[in-house]
Design a protein around this motif. Sequence first.
Motif, PDB file in Angstrom:
ATOM      1  N   GLN A  37       0.836  -1.249   0.022  1.00 11.88           N
ATOM      2  CA  GLN A  37       0.036  -0.110   0.073  1.00 11.88           C
ATOM      3  C   GLN A  37       0.772   1.393  -0.009  1.00 11.88           C
ATOM      4  O   GLN A  37       0.757   2.226  -0.753  1.00 11.88           O
TER       5      GLN A  37
ATOM      6  N   TRP B   4       2.284   1.785  -3.565  1.00 12.06           N
ATOM      7  CA  TRP B   4       1.237   2.723  -4.207  1.00 12.06           C
ATOM      8  C   TRP B   4       0.987   4.034  -4.033  1.00 12.06           C
ATOM      9  O   TRP B   4       1.245   4.921  -4.810  1.00 12.06           O
TER      10      TRP B   4
ATOM     11  N   LEU C 143       2.780   4.962  -7.844  1.00 12.65           N
ATOM     12  CA  LEU C 143       1.560   4.705  -8.634  1.00 12.65           C
ATOM     13  C   LEU C 143       0.651   5.997  -8.397  1.00 12.65           C
ATOM     14  O   LEU C 143      -0.036   6.423  -9.211  1.00 12.65           O
ATOM     15  N   ALA C 144       0.177   6.122  -7.193  1.00 16.38           N
ATOM     16  CA  ALA C 144      -0.774   7.075  -6.882  1.00 16.38           C
ATOM     17  C   ALA C 144      -0.544   8.574  -7.417  1.00 16.38           C
ATOM     18  O   ALA C 144      -1.259   9.257  -8.203  1.00 16.38           O
TER      19      ALA C 144
ATOM     20  N   PHE D 179      -4.804   8.174  -0.759  1.00 14.08           N
ATOM     21  CA  PHE D 179      -4.532   7.771  -2.321  1.00 14.08           C
ATOM     22  C   PHE D 179      -4.885   9.056  -3.477  1.00 14.08           C
ATOM     23  O   PHE D 179      -4.032   9.394  -4.303  1.00 14.08           O
TER      24      PHE D 179
ATOM     25  N   THR E   3       6.658   1.355  -6.417  1.00 13.05           N
ATOM     26  CA  THR E   3       5.435   0.323  -6.663  1.00 13.05           C
ATOM     27  C   THR E   3       6.360  -1.214  -6.470  1.00 13.05           C
ATOM     28  O   THR E   3       5.789  -2.039  -5.741  1.00 13.05           O
TER      29      THR E   3
ATOM     30  N   TRP F  76       6.016  -3.753  -3.707  1.00 16.51           N
ATOM     31  CA  TRP F  76       5.365  -5.320  -3.945  1.00 16.51           C
ATOM     32  C   TRP F  76       6.348  -6.218  -3.586  1.00 16.51           C
ATOM     33  O   TRP F  76       5.791  -7.494  -2.990  1.00 16.51           O
TER      34      TRP F  76
END
Length: 444
Positions: free
Chosen positions: A52, A55, A59-60, A109, A382, A386
């Motif tokens: 999270q 992200w 990516l957010a 986000f 990200t 991950w």
Amino acid sequence: MKDAPVMSESKRYRTLVLWLLTLMYVMSFIDRQIIGILSPFIKAEMGFTDAQLGWLKGLAFALLYSIVGIPIAWLADRYSRKKIVTISLIAWSAFTALTGTANSFLHMFLARVGVGIGEAGGSPPAHSMISDLYPKEQRASALGVYSLGIPIGIGFSYLLAGALVESLGWRGTLLFLGIAGIALAIVLALVIKEPKRGQLDGHDIQLKSVGIGESISTLAKIPSWWAMCMGIAWVSFGGYAVSAWGIDYVMRFKPEYMPNPDNNNFEWLMFWFGMIHLFGYGAGTYFGAVITEKLAKKNISFYGIMPGAVLFIGVPALIGAFWVQNIHLHLLLVTIYLLSAGVYLGPSFAAAQTLAPINMRAMSTALFFLILNIIALGGGPTYVGWMSTFLTEAHGETHALRLAISSLVVPYVISIIAFFLAAKTLPKDWAEAESRNKIMANQE
């Protein structure tokens, strides 16, 4: 003789504009980077997983930052770049403040997406304005100064975290930064004037408006432009990942550096991370641009050779930094990496501007950032988040993060290959760009 004072005043003015735009870029990187530094505190309060957090860090922000930059650049090639920069700074600063009010993952986000949308309007018009204030022979160093916004921004994000987190908390720190950005936007609106497009590339420039599709098609057919873009994208993949997760790693590996009223370890750590980014990354960025510019006067290929060559030193130092047991040696190796990592910025952005037709310069930067940020900013943090989560059960949180960061050697190798490929095609593409821009300039 009457023209001399005007020229002198013009030089002072363009220097002022360059540094104000650089300060704007500083703010953008503080707002972008600060989440990575505040990550351990956000994790402790909000209970987010590494995936999270990855992200949020990557990516957010990159999701719409990359995409929105294209239509904004299209506007910047036609309308007031000054207004676009000012409005964008206000927007991303407001969303930075809103990030500090988040009470859920979705809320945070969306706020980070908003920061990305705002920042999309920063660099493309800024690069375009700088290219209209400095001739092509000085663009690498001018854009090298502008690129100092990255090390200065990252450096001050550490220093501000060390100074503010204990007194204001992570939420108060974000609110403070949002207010500061809005104040800077007011200064930009009052001081900067819109420069005439193409004024240093010839006389009486006649610019033909082109669509987004034509711009993309034209730029994608320039081999050096594409290779430099891949080089900067994959080196940034590693750079963004390390910036986003470096503090998490140190605080897991050395938990005594978490904020503690009984010692100043956290402030010490933030101070030294700030210093090595300011002076290590900053020196690499500035002197890399200046040295490359001088070497390129004899051989244009050095715009690709220099960024690729220095990574042979920097990448082993970076990977080694996450395997040593001593915090001082860790900081030394990260410093060596940062000296090499800054070299690509000025040459890459100068190439993006000079290789592009005059009426596509903002679009050229936007496309650079689109590809760069989808790959690097969206992918780097990200991916590491991950991979760390995937490896945690088998290796524990600390070693899992170490392994995830070590695997970044692969994108760095891709970057080196791309820069050396660019070096092969740059002389031909550079000459063609000069010829094309002379025709556009309608020189008398």
